[in-house]
Design a protein around this motif. Structure first.
Motif, PDB file in Angstrom:
ATOM      1  N   UNK A 260      49.051  37.845  48.217  1.00  0.00           N
ATOM      2  CA  UNK A 260      48.872  38.292  49.603  1.00  0.00           C
ATOM      3  C   UNK A 260      47.798  39.378  49.641  1.00  0.00           C
ATOM      4  N   UNK A 261      46.934  39.300  50.652  1.00  0.00           N
ATOM      5  CA  UNK A 261      45.950  40.365  50.879  1.00  0.00           C
ATOM      6  C   UNK A 261      46.683  41.568  51.458  1.00  0.00           C
TER       7      UNK A 261
ATOM      8  N   UNK B 163      43.722  41.476  46.887  1.00  0.00           N
ATOM      9  CA  UNK B 163      44.789  40.488  46.715  1.00  0.00           C
ATOM     10  C   UNK B 163      45.810  40.994  45.703  1.00  0.00           C
ATOM     11  N   UNK B 164      47.051  41.100  46.165  1.00  0.00           N
ATOM     12  CA  UNK B 164      48.156  41.498  45.292  1.00  0.00           C
ATOM     13  C   UNK B 164      48.803  40.239  44.727  1.00  0.00           C
TER      14      UNK B 164
ATOM     15  N   UNK C 299      56.103  41.205  37.173  1.00  0.00           N
ATOM     16  CA  UNK C 299      54.993  42.158  37.220  1.00  0.00           C
ATOM     17  C   UNK C 299      54.293  42.060  38.561  1.00  0.00           C
ATOM     18  N   UNK C 300      53.418  43.018  38.819  1.00  0.00           N
ATOM     19  CA  UNK C 300      52.626  43.030  40.051  1.00  0.00           C
ATOM     20  C   UNK C 300      51.333  43.790  39.786  1.00  0.00           C
ATOM     21  N   UNK C 301      50.253  43.269  40.349  1.00  0.00           N
ATOM     22  CA  UNK C 301      48.955  43.932  40.189  1.00  0.00           C
ATOM     23  C   UNK C 301      47.953  43.348  41.173  1.00  0.00           C
ATOM     24  N   UNK C 302      46.880  44.106  41.429  1.00  0.00           N
ATOM     25  CA  UNK C 302      45.788  43.581  42.238  1.00  0.00           C
ATOM     26  C   UNK C 302      44.955  42.678  41.343  1.00  0.00           C
ATOM     27  N   UNK C 303      44.776  41.441  41.800  1.00  0.00           N
ATOM     28  CA  UNK C 303      44.116  40.410  41.008  1.00  0.00           C
ATOM     29  C   UNK C 303      42.692  40.212  41.513  1.00  0.00           C
ATOM     30  N   UNK C 304      41.737  40.767  40.797  1.00  0.00           N
ATOM     31  CA  UNK C 304      40.329  40.653  41.203  1.00  0.00           C
ATOM     32  C   UNK C 304      39.813  39.218  41.183  1.00  0.00           C
TER      33      UNK C 304
END
Length: 85
Positions: free
Chosen positions: A50-51, A59-60, A75-80
């Motif tokens: 989701x943005x 985008x997360x 896990x969770x992270x901003x995915x370039x």
């Protein structure tokens, strides 16, 4: 219908804190993802994306395993590199 309980792995809890991710972003991405992809290496694991407008529309990615009684956050992270399908 009642929402499933969210369970955070130790890694997810650490990563969310270290990366300064808001829990509201995590919950929003889990319950209202813009798209979902299966994890190619782990059966039963999903990647939900989701943005996040509050973070420059980055985008997360939240990686989860959904069970009958809970959603386990891995896990969770901003995915370039994330691109909408």
């Amino acid at each position: 219908m009642e929402e499933k309980r969210l369970a955070y792995s130790a890694h997810a809890s650490d990563a969310i804190g270290e990366r300064e991710l808001a829990f509201t972003w995590i919950v929003r991405t889990i319950h209202k993802p813009e798209w979902i992809l299966p994890d190619p290496r782990r059966p039963g694991v999903e990647r939900r994306y989701r943005a996040i407008p509050e973070h420059g529309n980055r985008i997360l990615r939240v990686v989860v395993m959904e069970k009958s009684d809970e959603i386990r956050i891995i896990t969770a992270f901003f995915d370039r590199r994330a691109r909408r399908p």
